[in-house]
Design a protein around this motif. Structure first.
Motif, mmCIF file in Angstrom:
data_model
loop_
_atom_site.group_PDB
_atom_site.id
_atom_site.type_symbol
_atom_site.label_atom_id
_atom_site.label_comp_id
_atom_site.label_asym_id
_atom_site.label_seq_id
_atom_site.Cartn_x
_atom_site.Cartn_y
_atom_site.Cartn_z
ATOM 1 N N ILE A 17 0.852 -1.184 0.000
ATOM 2 C CA ILE A 17 0.000 0.000 0.000
ATOM 3 C C ILE A 17 0.888 1.234 0.000
ATOM 4 N N ILE A 18 0.622 2.153 -0.926
ATOM 5 C CA ILE A 18 1.388 3.393 -1.009
ATOM 6 C C ILE A 18 0.533 4.524 -0.460
ATOM 7 N N GLY A 19 0.922 5.077 0.672
ATOM 8 C CA GLY A 19 0.191 6.168 1.292
ATOM 9 C C GLY A 19 -0.615 5.713 2.487
ATOM 10 N N SER A 20 -0.596 6.525 3.562
ATOM 11 C CA SER A 20 -1.215 6.104 4.824
ATOM 12 C C SER A 20 -2.328 7.036 5.286
ATOM 13 N N GLY A 21 -2.901 7.805 4.371
ATOM 14 C CA GLY A 21 -4.020 8.678 4.722
ATOM 15 C C GLY A 21 -5.304 7.905 4.906
ATOM 16 N N ALA A 22 -6.444 8.541 4.650
ATOM 17 C CA ALA A 22 -7.735 7.904 4.889
ATOM 18 C C ALA A 22 -7.877 6.606 4.106
ATOM 19 N N GLY A 23 -7.557 6.625 2.812
ATOM 20 C CA GLY A 23 -7.713 5.430 1.989
ATOM 21 C C GLY A 23 -6.706 4.354 2.320
ATOM 22 N N GLY A 24 -5.433 4.731 2.445
ATOM 23 C CA GLY A 24 -4.400 3.751 2.746
ATOM 24 C C GLY A 24 -4.521 3.192 4.141
ATOM 25 N N VAL A 39 2.661 -4.421 3.457
ATOM 26 C CA VAL A 39 3.701 -3.426 3.646
ATOM 27 C C VAL A 39 3.081 -2.070 3.332
ATOM 28 N N LEU A 40 3.199 -1.154 4.275
ATOM 29 C CA LEU A 40 2.606 0.173 4.160
ATOM 30 C C LEU A 40 3.735 1.178 3.967
ATOM 31 N N LEU A 41 3.769 1.809 2.796
ATOM 32 C CA LEU A 41 4.833 2.741 2.437
ATOM 33 C C LEU A 41 4.355 4.171 2.635
ATOM 34 N N GLU A 42 5.049 4.926 3.465
ATOM 35 C CA GLU A 42 4.707 6.322 3.725
ATOM 36 C C GLU A 42 5.924 7.198 3.437
ATOM 37 N N ALA A 43 5.738 8.206 2.594
ATOM 38 C CA ALA A 43 6.863 9.061 2.205
ATOM 39 C C ALA A 43 7.377 9.907 3.365
ATOM 40 N N SER A 105 1.137 16.155 2.218
ATOM 41 C CA SER A 105 1.362 15.929 3.641
ATOM 42 C C SER A 105 2.333 14.773 3.793
ATOM 43 N N ARG A 106 3.436 15.017 4.434
ATOM 44 C CA ARG A 106 4.496 14.015 4.563
ATOM 45 C C ARG A 106 4.575 13.514 5.998
ATOM 46 N N MET A 107 3.691 12.551 6.342
ATOM 47 C CA MET A 107 3.656 12.009 7.698
ATOM 48 C C MET A 107 2.690 10.839 7.726
ATOM 49 N N LEU A 108 2.864 9.960 8.717
ATOM 50 C CA LEU A 108 1.926 8.860 8.901
ATOM 51 C C LEU A 108 0.529 9.427 9.139
ATOM 52 N N GLY A 109 -0.430 8.953 8.345
ATOM 53 C CA GLY A 109 -1.791 9.474 8.447
ATOM 54 C C GLY A 109 -2.098 10.576 7.472
ATOM 55 N N GLY A 110 -1.056 11.129 6.830
ATOM 56 C CA GLY A 110 -1.263 12.132 5.807
ATOM 57 C C GLY A 110 -2.084 13.315 6.269
ATOM 58 N N SER A 237 -3.874 7.545 14.100
ATOM 59 C CA SER A 237 -4.238 7.024 15.418
ATOM 60 C C SER A 237 -5.325 5.961 15.369
ATOM 61 N N VAL A 238 -6.269 6.090 14.447
ATOM 62 C CA VAL A 238 -7.447 5.215 14.450
ATOM 63 C C VAL A 238 -7.280 4.000 13.538
ATOM 64 N N LEU A 239 -6.455 4.113 12.496
ATOM 65 C CA LEU A 239 -6.310 3.018 11.537
ATOM 66 C C LEU A 239 -4.891 2.461 11.463
ATOM 67 N N CYS A 240 -3.911 3.320 11.204
ATOM 68 C CA CYS A 240 -2.555 2.814 10.933
ATOM 69 C C CYS A 240 -1.909 2.163 12.151
ATOM 70 N N ILE A 241 -1.928 2.855 13.274
ATOM 71 C CA ILE A 241 -1.286 2.306 14.472
ATOM 72 C C ILE A 241 -1.973 1.016 14.924
#
Length: 581
Positions: A17-24, A39-43, A105-110, A237-241
């Motif tokens: 998965i590329i990107g960790s925002g709402a969709g990722g 594997v979750l890829l976050e820039a 946005s360059r961070m986990l969660g976008g 906080s709600v999905l990725c972690i």
């Protein structure tokens, strides 16, 4: 040594998965819960709003290292948005005579770490605009296809609101909304007196607990800093972690995706090539399926940069539509001064981090000279003071109502200045329209043949112009704003925007709601994805950000991204079980 030497990773994941925002984030969470190895890829970097090293909530304005004089972030030093419209070393451009502002946005969660948490469903009409009006295109799905997933997102993440039964503003499963504050009561009374509805907002903020892992809102009004109690929705906080905690997700931060890799024989996606932002080494991860959720424009850039002899126009782009039909919400705003709100007793009006009430689209476009609607967001009240009045005292040309109601010179310095600031604090209201544009093929992004970023990845070039539809919509917004301000006994501030500046219509990209560059559809010749957001050309490639959306809606898009990503992720699980992928 070549800094871009490719390193082969030995592991093959089920999904990359590329990107960790709402969709990722939703894709990672859904797949991990089903047992897939992801594997979750976050820039960008790692971020947890509950970790003390990241917390900026409850800090005073003067604790900023710049004391408000300037900022290193688009929305302020304490805002939870690492990135902006301009990022050093990551340029983009626009064709002459056009304009687009691209927020990254360059961070986990976008971007979900900073947003208004406005969480509205698209309505039945939003999926069939061409059938209803002859303008634009229909989606290949209906509201009924999304409704079960909207319902589950409401219950899983939490959203407050009220049952109103507006035809194109669907009800949901709502937590209790916060009470309107004084300025909002006055806005509601005034607007309703001229036939404009004002109802409780629909925000993904927990006004009461829904599980044992998240707290409830403590009304500090600082959701834009991301909530240390996890009481608002952020993908981090709600999905990725939680997804990482399952043990099924490998999170890689600092992974700037370069391209999606494919098998030259089958054309299937085989993984992702990314640049490690710290070492500038190029790394390959292998996966049985690939999901793009890098954001609307970034996902288009990835596909356009993923060229091969089999896909000379870019991956999943045999239709030639990737990058086209880009559209962002329209936006215009106005503020007003309300004498009845002067000289008030001081009390805490912070509330949730956003509006307590809003106006959904209430008119019939068939009777207007523009084909799409907008909603209105309201602000004001005695929140935490910032620097200056923000559209208030400084816009009154140095003259203010005296205690006798007559205009007099004001401001100055010393006791006179302090007295004016105290009297006018909380006496201003603001409102902003957020509307639906008509998607056009002529609004697009493409690869700039003459530019690469600091990672060596070709950058985007934009071509975007508002049409007369959006300009006429902005004029209607401004007329409405003046009517509402006047209806509550207020005075509109500043000069009313006119045709010389498109009636105050914000530049494309400034509202940060862009959608549409990898659109879905039933016809592979006119769309990149099918109704499951699966590439027509590559059956193990999916897109789950807002890029697949055929149109914008007069609502914010995050809740639809979440519902669509859940739907697509479960479809992928089902297809794997059936051995179709």
């Amino acid at each position: 040594m070549d800094p871009f030497q490719i390193q082969k990773a030995p592991v093959q994941y089920d999904v990359a998965i590329i990107g960790s925002g709402a969709g990722g984030g939703m894709a990672a969470y859904t797949l991990a819960k089903a047992g897939a190895k992801v594997v979750l890829l976050e820039a960008g970097g790692y971020f947890d709003p509950a970790d003390p090293k990241y917390i900026t909530q409850l800090k005073w304005p003067w604790e900023s290292p710049r004391r408000g004089a300037s900022t290193t972030r688009a929305f302020g030093d304490f805002d939870a948005a690492w990135g902006g419209w301009e990022i050093e070393g990551e340029p983009y451009s626009a064709k002459p005579g056009t304009e687009f502002h691209w927020f990254r946005s360059r961070m986990l969660g976008g971007r979900t770490n900073h947003w208004g948490r406005i969480s509205m469903r698209f309505g039945p009409d939003d999926f069939r605009r061409k059938s209803l009006t002859g303008v634009g295109d229909d989606w290949p799905i209906t509201y009924e296809d999304f409704k079960p997933f909207y319902d589950r997102v409401d219950k899983m993440i939490g959203v407050f609101g009220s049952i109103e039964n507006f035809p194109n503003e669907p009800n949901g499963y709502f937590l209790p909304p916060p009470k309107p504050r004084l300025h909002e009561l006055m806005l509601r009374k005034g607007a309703q007196s001229i036939g404009i509805p004002v109802i409780p907002s629909r925000l993904s903020i927990l006004t009461k607990p829904i599980n044992n892992e998240r707290g409830s809102c403590f009304y500090c009004s600082q959701c834009g800093r991301a909530c240390q109690a996890y009481a608002d929705f952020s993908s981090s906080s709600v999905l990725c972690i939680p997804a990482v905690k399952t043990g099924n997700v490998t999170l890689i931060n600092g992974a700037m995706a370069r391209e999606v890799l494919t098998d030259p024989q089958t054309g299937l996606a085989t993984g992702v090539s990314y640049v490690d932002t710290r070492t500038l080494e190029e790394v390959t991860v292998r996966a049985k399926s690939v999901i793009l959720s890098a954001s609307t424009c970034e996902s288009a850039r990835l596909l356009l940069n993923s060229k091969s002899s089999r896909f000379p126009q870019g991956l999943a782009n045999s239709s030639g539509v990737v990058g086209k039909y880009l559209n962002d919400s329209t936006g215009a705003s106005r503020s007003g001064f309300v004498p009845a709100l002067m000289d008030r007793k001081r009390y805490n009006e912070d509330g949730v981090g956003g509006m307590h009430v809003f106006t959904p689209w209430w008119l019939d476009n068939k009777k207007l000279d523009f084909p799409r609607g907008y909603h209105i967001e309201y602000g004001g009240g005695m929140g935490m003071p910032g620097y200056g009045f923000g559209g208030g005292i400084e816009n009154m040309n140095g003259r203010f109502p005296g205690r006798d109601g007559k205009m007099k010179p004001g401001g100055g310095y010393g006791a006179s200045l302090k007295d004016d600031y105290r009297r006018f604090y909380g006496a201003y209201v603001g409102m902003a329209g957020r509307g639906e544009p008509v998607p056009l093929e002529s609004n697009y992004c493409e690869i700039d043949p003459n530019s690469v970023d600091k990672y060596g990845i070709p950058t985007l070039r934009f071509h975007y112009k508002w049409s007369d539809y959006e300009i006429k919509q902005a004029k209607h917004m401004q007329d409405t704003f003046e009517q509402i301000i006047t209806s509550m006994g207020g005075t509109p501030l500043g000069n009313k925007p006119g045709p010389e500046n498109n009636y105050g219509l914000e530049a494309p990209g400034k509202i940060i709601h862009e959608v549409g560059t990898v659109r879905m559809g039933n016809d592979p010749n006119k769309s990149a994805l099918n109704k499951w957001q699966q590439a027509h050309d590559v059956k193990n490639l999916f897109v789950v950000d807002a890029a697949p959306f055929v149109s914008q809606g007069d609502k914010n898009v995050t809740w639809t991204i979440l519902a669509a990503s859940m739907r697509t992720s479960e479809y992928l699980i089902d297809q794997v079980k059936q051995k179709n992928i």
